[in-house]
Motif scaffolding. Structure first.
Motif, PDB file in Angstrom:
ATOM      1  N   MET A 177      -5.521  -5.276  -0.845  1.00 54.63           N
ATOM      2  CA  MET A 177      -5.332  -6.395  -1.769  1.00 54.63           C
ATOM      3  C   MET A 177      -6.658  -6.697  -2.462  1.00 54.63           C
ATOM      4  SD  MET A 177      -3.769 -10.067  -0.889  1.00 54.63           S
ATOM      5  CE  MET A 177      -3.684 -11.311  -2.095  1.00 54.63           C
ATOM      6  N   ASP A 178      -6.606  -6.890  -3.769  1.00 51.39           N
ATOM      7  CA  ASP A 178      -7.793  -7.151  -4.567  1.00 51.39           C
ATOM      8  C   ASP A 178      -8.169  -8.626  -4.456  1.00 51.39           C
ATOM      9  OD1 ASP A 178      -9.820  -7.194  -6.398  1.00 51.39           O
ATOM     10  OD2 ASP A 178      -8.634  -6.438  -8.063  1.00 51.39           O
ATOM     11  N   ASP A 179      -9.380  -8.915  -3.922  1.00 53.47           N
ATOM     12  CA  ASP A 179      -9.836 -10.299  -3.787  1.00 53.47           C
ATOM     13  C   ASP A 179     -10.313 -10.885  -5.109  1.00 53.47           C
ATOM     14  OD1 ASP A 179      -9.252 -10.312  -1.114  1.00 53.47           O
ATOM     15  OD2 ASP A 179     -11.285  -9.786  -0.487  1.00 53.47           O
ATOM     16  N   HIS A 180     -10.601 -10.029  -6.089  1.00 56.55           N
ATOM     17  CA  HIS A 180     -11.101 -10.474  -7.387  1.00 56.55           C
ATOM     18  C   HIS A 180     -10.287  -9.824  -8.502  1.00 56.55           C
ATOM     19  CE1 HIS A 180     -14.491 -12.292  -5.372  1.00 56.55           C
ATOM     20  NE2 HIS A 180     -14.656 -11.175  -4.716  1.00 56.55           N
ATOM     21  N   PRO A 181      -9.057 -10.296  -8.708  1.00 60.95           N
ATOM     22  CA  PRO A 181      -8.230  -9.706  -9.765  1.00 60.95           C
ATOM     23  C   PRO A 181      -8.935  -9.797 -11.115  1.00 60.95           C
ATOM     24  CG  PRO A 181      -6.992 -11.373  -8.541  1.00 60.95           C
ATOM     25  CD  PRO A 181      -8.405 -11.419  -8.060  1.00 60.95           C
ATOM     26  N   GLN A 182      -8.626  -8.857 -11.970  1.00 63.86           N
ATOM     27  CA  GLN A 182      -9.230  -8.800 -13.289  1.00 63.86           C
ATOM     28  C   GLN A 182      -8.795  -9.985 -14.137  1.00 63.86           C
ATOM     29  OE1 GLN A 182      -8.417  -5.158 -15.338  1.00 63.86           O
ATOM     30  NE2 GLN A 182      -9.741  -5.655 -17.043  1.00 63.86           N
ATOM     31  N   LEU A 183      -9.724 -10.475 -14.932  1.00 62.49           N
ATOM     32  CA  LEU A 183      -9.445 -11.544 -15.883  1.00 62.49           C
ATOM     33  C   LEU A 183      -8.786 -10.930 -17.100  1.00 62.49           C
ATOM     34  CD1 LEU A 183      -9.876 -14.513 -16.742  1.00 62.49           C
ATOM     35  CD2 LEU A 183     -12.104 -13.803 -17.625  1.00 62.49           C
ATOM     36  N   ARG A 184      -7.706 -11.551 -17.567  1.00 63.41           N
ATOM     37  CA  ARG A 184      -7.050 -11.049 -18.774  1.00 63.41           C
ATOM     38  C   ARG A 184      -6.659 -12.224 -19.662  1.00 63.41           C
ATOM     39  NH1 ARG A 184      -1.617 -11.698 -18.533  1.00 63.41           N
ATOM     40  NH2 ARG A 184      -0.718 -12.008 -16.481  1.00 63.41           N
ATOM     41  N   PHE A 185      -6.699 -11.950 -20.953  1.00 65.17           N
ATOM     42  CA  PHE A 185      -6.342 -12.934 -21.971  1.00 65.17           C
ATOM     43  C   PHE A 185      -5.114 -12.434 -22.705  1.00 65.17           C
ATOM     44  CE2 PHE A 185     -10.803 -13.425 -21.161  1.00 65.17           C
ATOM     45  CZ  PHE A 185     -10.995 -14.794 -21.161  1.00 65.17           C
ATOM     46  N   ALA A 186      -4.264 -13.369 -23.134  1.00 63.79           N
ATOM     47  CA  ALA A 186      -3.060 -12.983 -23.857  1.00 63.79           C
ATOM     48  C   ALA A 186      -2.766 -14.019 -24.938  1.00 63.79           C
ATOM     49  CB  ALA A 186      -1.872 -12.859 -22.911  1.00 63.79           C
ATOM     50  N   TRP A 187      -2.166 -13.547 -26.022  1.00 63.59           N
ATOM     51  CA  TRP A 187      -1.739 -14.392 -27.144  1.00 63.59           C
ATOM     52  C   TRP A 187      -0.228 -14.571 -27.053  1.00 63.59           C
ATOM     53  CZ3 TRP A 187      -3.360 -17.634 -30.701  1.00 63.59           C
ATOM     54  CH2 TRP A 187      -2.678 -17.812 -31.907  1.00 63.59           C
ATOM     55  N   ARG A 188       0.214 -15.804 -27.071  1.00 64.68           N
ATOM     56  CA  ARG A 188       1.635 -16.167 -27.055  1.00 64.68           C
ATOM     57  C   ARG A 188       2.364 -15.654 -25.813  1.00 64.68           C
ATOM     58  NH1 ARG A 188       3.687 -18.571 -31.547  1.00 64.68           N
ATOM     59  NH2 ARG A 188       5.769 -17.890 -30.956  1.00 64.68           N
ATOM     60  N   GLU A 189       1.663 -15.593 -24.705  1.00 68.11           N
ATOM     61  CA  GLU A 189       2.282 -15.198 -23.445  1.00 68.11           C
ATOM     62  C   GLU A 189       3.205 -16.315 -22.962  1.00 68.11           C
ATOM     63  OE1 GLU A 189       0.389 -13.387 -19.503  1.00 68.11           O
ATOM     64  OE2 GLU A 189      -0.191 -15.486 -19.790  1.00 68.11           O
TER      65      GLU A 189
END
Length: 135
Positions: A1-13
């Motif tokens: 399990m990843d303790d530091h999930p990747q940061l992601r940005f989304a438009w109109r999610e």
């Protein structure tokens, strides 16, 4: 399990009312009352940017429009545990880029005096005179 999930940005999610309401309550000290965010966004927004670490919503900003040349940046919020890490800046930059692709000519923002350095940094926005009335 990843303790530091990747940061992601989304438009109109797609968002859930409870998650945006909880984020606002955490950042602004609200009562946690669930607001109809999805309905508001659908009705009034040009778009919005979300920031997630894994599935957790940790940042949000909204862009409303007059349906023409003007858009307005509102509700820029980052969870207190993630403030000061550049997420707020990234939310604003994503919103600006999306507005450019939507052919908006003017992006307005108003802010409290203590947030001036955030919005005015690197010449993103220029100062103008505006007025506000609390109803």
């Amino acid at each position: 399990m990843d303790d530091h999930p990747q940061l992601r940005f989304a438009w109109r999610e797609e968002i859930i009312d409870q998650e945006v309401s909880a984020l606002h309550a955490a950042a602004f000290g609200g009562d946690g009352q669930v607001e109809p965010w999805a309905e508001r966004l659908d009705r009034y927004s040009l778009g919005w940017v979300t920031a997630r670490r894994g599935e957790e919503l940790i940042g949000f900003c909204n862009v409303i429009t007059d349906g023409g040349r003007h858009a307005f940046l509102l509700d820029v919020v980052v969870h207190p545990g993630h403030q000061g890490t550049g997420i707020g800046r990234s939310l604003v930059l994503h919103a600006i880029e999306e507005c450019r692709s939507c052919r908006v000519e003017w992006l307005h923002v108003d802010f409290e005096a203590d947030l001036g350095d955030f919005y005015m940094a690197d010449g993103l926005f220029r100062r103008t005179t505006a007025g506000i009335l609390r109803l």
